[in-house]
Each structure stands twice: as C-alpha cells, then as structure tokens.
Design a protein around this motif. Sequence first.
Motif, PDB file in Angstrom:
ATOM      1  N   MET A 296       7.746  40.037  67.817  1.00  0.00           N
ATOM      2  CA  MET A 296       9.289  40.024  68.102  1.00  0.00           C
ATOM      3  C   MET A 296       9.537  39.416  69.432  1.00  0.00           C
ATOM      4  SD  MET A 296      11.158  42.881  65.741  1.00  0.00           S
ATOM      5  CE  MET A 296      10.220  44.056  66.155  1.00  0.00           C
ATOM      6  N   LEU A 297       8.710  40.298  70.589  1.00  0.00           N
ATOM      7  CA  LEU A 297       8.894  39.856  71.964  1.00  0.00           C
ATOM      8  C   LEU A 297       8.771  38.337  72.353  1.00  0.00           C
ATOM      9  CD1 LEU A 297       9.381  41.319  74.596  1.00  0.00           C
ATOM     10  CD2 LEU A 297       6.927  41.619  74.797  1.00  0.00           C
ATOM     11  N   PHE A 298       7.716  37.830  71.382  1.00  0.00           N
ATOM     12  CA  PHE A 298       7.339  36.593  71.831  1.00  0.00           C
ATOM     13  C   PHE A 298       8.237  35.662  70.862  1.00  0.00           C
ATOM     14  CE2 PHE A 298       3.887  38.497  73.793  1.00  0.00           C
ATOM     15  CZ  PHE A 298       3.777  37.683  75.248  1.00  0.00           C
ATOM     16  N   GLY A 299       9.249  36.074  70.005  1.00  0.00           N
ATOM     17  CA  GLY A 299      10.107  35.239  69.124  1.00  0.00           C
ATOM     18  C   GLY A 299       9.316  34.719  67.838  1.00  0.00           C
ATOM     19  N   LEU A 300       8.295  35.463  67.458  1.00  0.00           N
ATOM     20  CA  LEU A 300       7.552  35.142  66.301  1.00  0.00           C
ATOM     21  C   LEU A 300       8.009  35.644  64.899  1.00  0.00           C
ATOM     22  CD1 LEU A 300       4.034  35.213  67.739  1.00  0.00           C
ATOM     23  CD2 LEU A 300       5.284  33.114  67.497  1.00  0.00           C
ATOM     24  N   GLY A 301       9.170  36.511  65.182  1.00  0.00           N
ATOM     25  CA  GLY A 301       9.572  37.134  64.139  1.00  0.00           C
ATOM     26  C   GLY A 301       9.019  38.600  63.887  1.00  0.00           C
ATOM     27  N   ASN A 302       9.624  39.266  62.929  1.00  0.00           N
ATOM     28  CA  ASN A 302       9.193  40.817  62.520  1.00  0.00           C
ATOM     29  C   ASN A 302       8.361  40.570  61.284  1.00  0.00           C
ATOM     30  OD1 ASN A 302       9.002  43.288  62.371  1.00  0.00           O
ATOM     31  ND2 ASN A 302      11.157  43.700  61.931  1.00  0.00           N
ATOM     32  N   HIS A 303       7.048  40.998  61.819  1.00  0.00           N
ATOM     33  CA  HIS A 303       6.065  40.607  60.817  1.00  0.00           C
ATOM     34  C   HIS A 303       5.462  42.187  60.451  1.00  0.00           C
ATOM     35  CE1 HIS A 303       6.297  36.515  60.321  1.00  0.00           C
ATOM     36  NE2 HIS A 303       6.168  36.475  61.645  1.00  0.00           N
ATOM     37  N   THR A 304       6.136  43.299  60.889  1.00  0.00           N
ATOM     38  CA  THR A 304       5.527  44.539  60.769  1.00  0.00           C
ATOM     39  C   THR A 304       5.041  44.966  59.712  1.00  0.00           C
ATOM     40  OG1 THR A 304       7.114  45.135  62.706  1.00  0.00           O
ATOM     41  CG2 THR A 304       5.971  47.017  61.438  1.00  0.00           C
ATOM     42  N   GLU A 305       5.868  44.658  58.525  1.00  0.00           N
ATOM     43  CA  GLU A 305       5.521  44.954  57.200  1.00  0.00           C
ATOM     44  C   GLU A 305       4.260  44.562  56.588  1.00  0.00           C
ATOM     45  OE1 GLU A 305       6.818  47.387  55.055  1.00  0.00           O
ATOM     46  OE2 GLU A 305       8.104  48.022  56.773  1.00  0.00           O
ATOM     47  N   GLN A 306       4.170  42.985  57.060  1.00  0.00           N
ATOM     48  CA  GLN A 306       2.975  42.298  56.620  1.00  0.00           C
ATOM     49  C   GLN A 306       1.974  43.138  57.235  1.00  0.00           C
ATOM     50  OE1 GLN A 306       5.848  40.999  57.582  1.00  0.00           O
ATOM     51  NE2 GLN A 306       6.227  39.654  55.748  1.00  0.00           N
ATOM     52  N   LEU A 307       2.132  43.264  58.637  1.00  0.00           N
ATOM     53  CA  LEU A 307       0.794  43.948  59.295  1.00  0.00           C
ATOM     54  C   LEU A 307       0.227  45.333  58.928  1.00  0.00           C
ATOM     55  CD1 LEU A 307       1.781  42.895  63.047  1.00  0.00           C
ATOM     56  CD2 LEU A 307      -0.116  41.940  61.691  1.00  0.00           C
ATOM     57  N   LEU A 308       1.424  46.055  58.329  1.00  0.00           N
ATOM     58  CA  LEU A 308       1.210  47.274  57.646  1.00  0.00           C
ATOM     59  C   LEU A 308       0.505  47.424  56.631  1.00  0.00           C
ATOM     60  CD1 LEU A 308       4.642  48.938  58.362  1.00  0.00           C
ATOM     61  CD2 LEU A 308       2.632  49.910  59.135  1.00  0.00           C
ATOM     62  N   ASN A 309       0.610  46.260  55.978  1.00  0.00           N
ATOM     63  CA  ASN A 309      -0.089  45.933  54.476  1.00  0.00           C
ATOM     64  C   ASN A 309      -1.787  45.799  54.785  1.00  0.00           C
ATOM     65  OD1 ASN A 309       1.949  46.631  52.751  1.00  0.00           O
ATOM     66  ND2 ASN A 309       2.559  44.372  52.901  1.00  0.00           N
ATOM     67  N   ILE A 310      -1.746  44.966  55.828  1.00  0.00           N
ATOM     68  CA  ILE A 310      -3.242  44.521  56.239  1.00  0.00           C
ATOM     69  C   ILE A 310      -3.836  45.869  56.796  1.00  0.00           C
ATOM     70  CG2 ILE A 310      -4.471  43.049  58.056  1.00  0.00           C
ATOM     71  CD1 ILE A 310      -2.214  40.962  57.796  1.00  0.00           C
ATOM     72  N   THR A 311      -3.336  46.474  57.944  1.00  0.00           N
ATOM     73  CA  THR A 311      -3.994  47.780  58.454  1.00  0.00           C
ATOM     74  C   THR A 311      -4.293  48.605  57.235  1.00  0.00           C
ATOM     75  OG1 THR A 311      -1.606  48.754  58.948  1.00  0.00           O
ATOM     76  CG2 THR A 311      -2.970  47.268  60.422  1.00  0.00           C
ATOM     77  N   LYS A 312      -3.264  48.811  56.190  1.00  0.00           N
ATOM     78  CA  LYS A 312      -3.655  49.618  55.294  1.00  0.00           C
ATOM     79  C   LYS A 312      -4.811  49.356  54.383  1.00  0.00           C
ATOM     80  CE  LYS A 312      -0.007  50.959  52.820  1.00  0.00           C
ATOM     81  NZ  LYS A 312       1.122  51.031  51.802  1.00  0.00           N
TER      82      LYS A 312
END
Length: 512
Positions: free
Chosen positions: A366-382
Amino acid sequence: MDDTAGTAPEPGPLDHRERRQLDVVRRFGTTGALMLGVGAIGAGAAPVDNPLSGIRLIGLPARIPTVAMACAWLGMLMIVIAWLWLGSLSWPGRARMVSRSQLDRTVIMWAIPFAIAPPLFSRDMYAYLAQSEVAARGLDPYVLGPAFALGVDNPFTGNVPNIWRDTPAPYGPLFLMFGRGIATIVGDNIVFGVLLWRVVMIIGLGLAIWAIPRLAERCGVHPVAALWLSAANPLVFFHVVSGMHNEALLVGVMLAGIELGLRYPNVWGLIGAGTLLVIGGAIKPPGFIALGFFGIYVARLWGARYRDLFTVAAILTAVFLAGMTIITVTSGWGLGWVETFDVPNRLKTWVAPLTGLAGAGGGIGMLFGLGNHTEQLLNITKVIGYALIGGICLRLLWTSFHGRIDPMRGLGITLGALALFGPVLHPWYLLWALVPLALSVHDTRFRLGAVAISAVLALSVQPTGAGFELRAFVLPLSVTAALIAFALTLLLVRGKVPSLWPPRSGASALTS
C-alpha cells in the motif's frame, strides 16, 4: 529415553539459610497472588453483570478500576519475580535443591487465590459457556455462533468477545460434549459455570503434575526442575488456573496417556494410551501430534525395527479411527469439527511471525501504491507455515525413531513449531511446547531462554483480557503505581531472597 538418566548425584536438602529464603519467596509469591485476586474484582475478566460490584466491601475494587488495575499489575510482577527466585533454588546441578514437597506446597499456596478469584487475562471461558449452551439446546455449535443460536440478548452471548459471537466453535467435539454436560448442570448461572469450568481445568492441570515428574525421570531431568519450569510457571497460574484455557486438559491428558503407555508398553497398554491421546486431540487438535511420537517411543521399546514401527502405526491408526468415529457419532454433529479446525485462524494475531510478515508485506504494498494484498499474502504465509510444520514433524519423527533425539523432545519441538509458524499465536500456546521440553531437555541454554520467554510473555497480556477503549488513561497510571509499589516491596526483602541468577555449576547439555 535419555541414557544419562539417574547418573547425576542426587542433590541434598536446603540448608537453614536457604530454607529461610524459600519461606520469604513463598510468602512473597502468595502476597502477589492475593494482590492479583483483589485486582481481579475490578480489573479482571469479570462477567458484564459483575455480581461482586454491588457488595459493599468486596466489590470496592470494581468501583475503583485504576487501583484494581494497579493491584493486578503489582501481583503479576511479584509472582514473576518470586518464580525466578524459586528457580534459583530449583535449578538442576545445584548441590542443594528444593524438595518435591516444598515445591508442591509453594505451588498450592500460589494457586489458591487464582482458583477462587474472578477470571483474569482472557474471556475465552465465556465462549466455552456460550458454545456449550448452544450444544445443550440441541443445536450444532459447528454451524451456529452464539449470537445466532442464543440471541444477542442472551447473558451467555453478552459475555463472549465480539469476534467470537458469530463464529462457530473452534474446539474439538469431545470438549463440546463435555461442555454440553456442564451447561445442563449450570443452567443460566454464569458464575457457577465459570467455577465449574475452573474445577475441570484444575483437574487437567493435576493430571499434568502427576505425569511430569515421572516422565522427567525417564528423560534424565530432575523432577523438581521440570515441575518448576512447567507447572510452577506464571503462565500456568495466569492462563490455566485463572484464565482457564483448555490447554490444561490437552496437556494433562496427553502427558498422562504417554506415561501410562510407557509404563505398560504392551499391545493393551498401547491401545489404552492411544485412546487417551485421541481424547486429548478430540479436546484440542494439537494433541493428535502426540500419537506419532508416542508410537515412536513404543516402537523403540519393541526393538526399533521397521516391522515394529509399522505394527505400532497400524494399531494407533485403528485406535484413532475407531475413537474419532465413536466420538463423532455420539456427538450428533457429524464431521463438522473437521472443517472448523481453521476457525481460530479468522482471528489475526500479528505477533505470529508469518502473519506479521504478511501484514508488513501488505503495508509495504500500500505504501508503494500497489494495493492492499494482505489477505493474499496471509493465504501464502499460511501454506508456508503449515508446510514448515509438516516438514519439521516428519523430520523429527524419523530422527526420533533412529534414536538421534528423544521422542518427547521431538514432540515439544514440533508443538513449538506449530505455535510459532501457525497463523495465530497467543502466550498460552507456549505451554504446548514448554511442558514436554521442560521435562526432556537438561540444557542450560534452553532453560535460560525458556525462563526469559516465560517471564516476558507472562507480563504481555493485560489482566482484563481486553483493550482499554475509552479508558486508556487507566493503564499508564496503574502501571506506574504498580512499579513504584513493586520497587518498595523489593527493598523490603532485599538480602532475604536468593539470587536471580542460576548457579554457575548448572547442568550442561545432555546428549540424546
């Protein structure tokens, strides 16, 4: 088990000076527990309709929450440092050590105030009551959350944290079956329900205390040292006796099953112990991991041949399938419990390393304007976390079978990996790993690290078990007052307590 068991000289009893120090430590910790008990009336996880608040004298702390919070924090600090002082007299390798009876009396004295005071550090016990009431009404707790099943105006629902009100039960079917019985007994009496659940958790703790010294002797660790690091740990007082987390039942049944199975290492003993371990897993799923490492123990006792390993695995698999089939059919809820093992993961705890990494990655995006991909990253880290846990478990099962590591140690490391690499991490999850490792690892570096982590985590959870919305001023004032009072208490016992540091002659690492 450890080949070095029984080779260390038995320590002698404490001398006169050390007994006087133990008396001061015991009374200091008891005073801390009493302070926490008083603070719990106004700063604990009391019911929304606190029955003590209207009582003239006893309910006074409920009407002065800042003072109650200061008492609670002072008690927490006193318990933690008293435990550290007690550890100086219980450290393995000492020429003189606290006896088992002295340690038992100390634990009982410290535990009694927690056992009779209102709950502290968590409101999970109200979720137990609500989900048990859902089951007692003939509804499916794996489909319906308390708010929908009981209604938002129900007193049980009103005490459940908001995040769990609409969430199905995350616990094993046997735990909810037991809770259904408790709900039938207590009716709508929340206080009676809390006290009854506390009795149940203390029974689970008693099972663990029975098994820990016996398993520690098998692993070459002094029973007193193992009990001090595990059962006398502040995390146990705070989150088992007071907070009533079902880790008490999980660990108690798990350790009792392993000890009984090792005591009777024949086919019937294997079936009986396996049944207890299935019961532990049906209370909370991490208990199922113990089946594998217990099977390794028995296979090694039977000759450590691959034939022995396959035979034990076949028997335990049959016990698991038969046990869970009976529990599933008897519960009347079908296989809904299989799908809800992931329910706790809906609550994100950013202190979990991989969850925190995903959150940081989403923030950077989000800081670099790429959008909020937190949920996708949470699925990957899980997925990464579960892969790490599975790989560690399989590796340790293999090395345990070949005798390169004690199976109890492997169990502790695996449960630690499950807590650390899972998407959710709470301080009491440390008990999954701490107890098996405390009774199987003699290494000074491990013990020092476990002590430091335990002390920090014991002070990391607020006594209320919740935040301080609209009353944030309470926290800095109460903590400041508690620190000042704590400093004064340290001055009062200066020169009368043992050193915080373990003896330099502490035990060195034991080889597996």
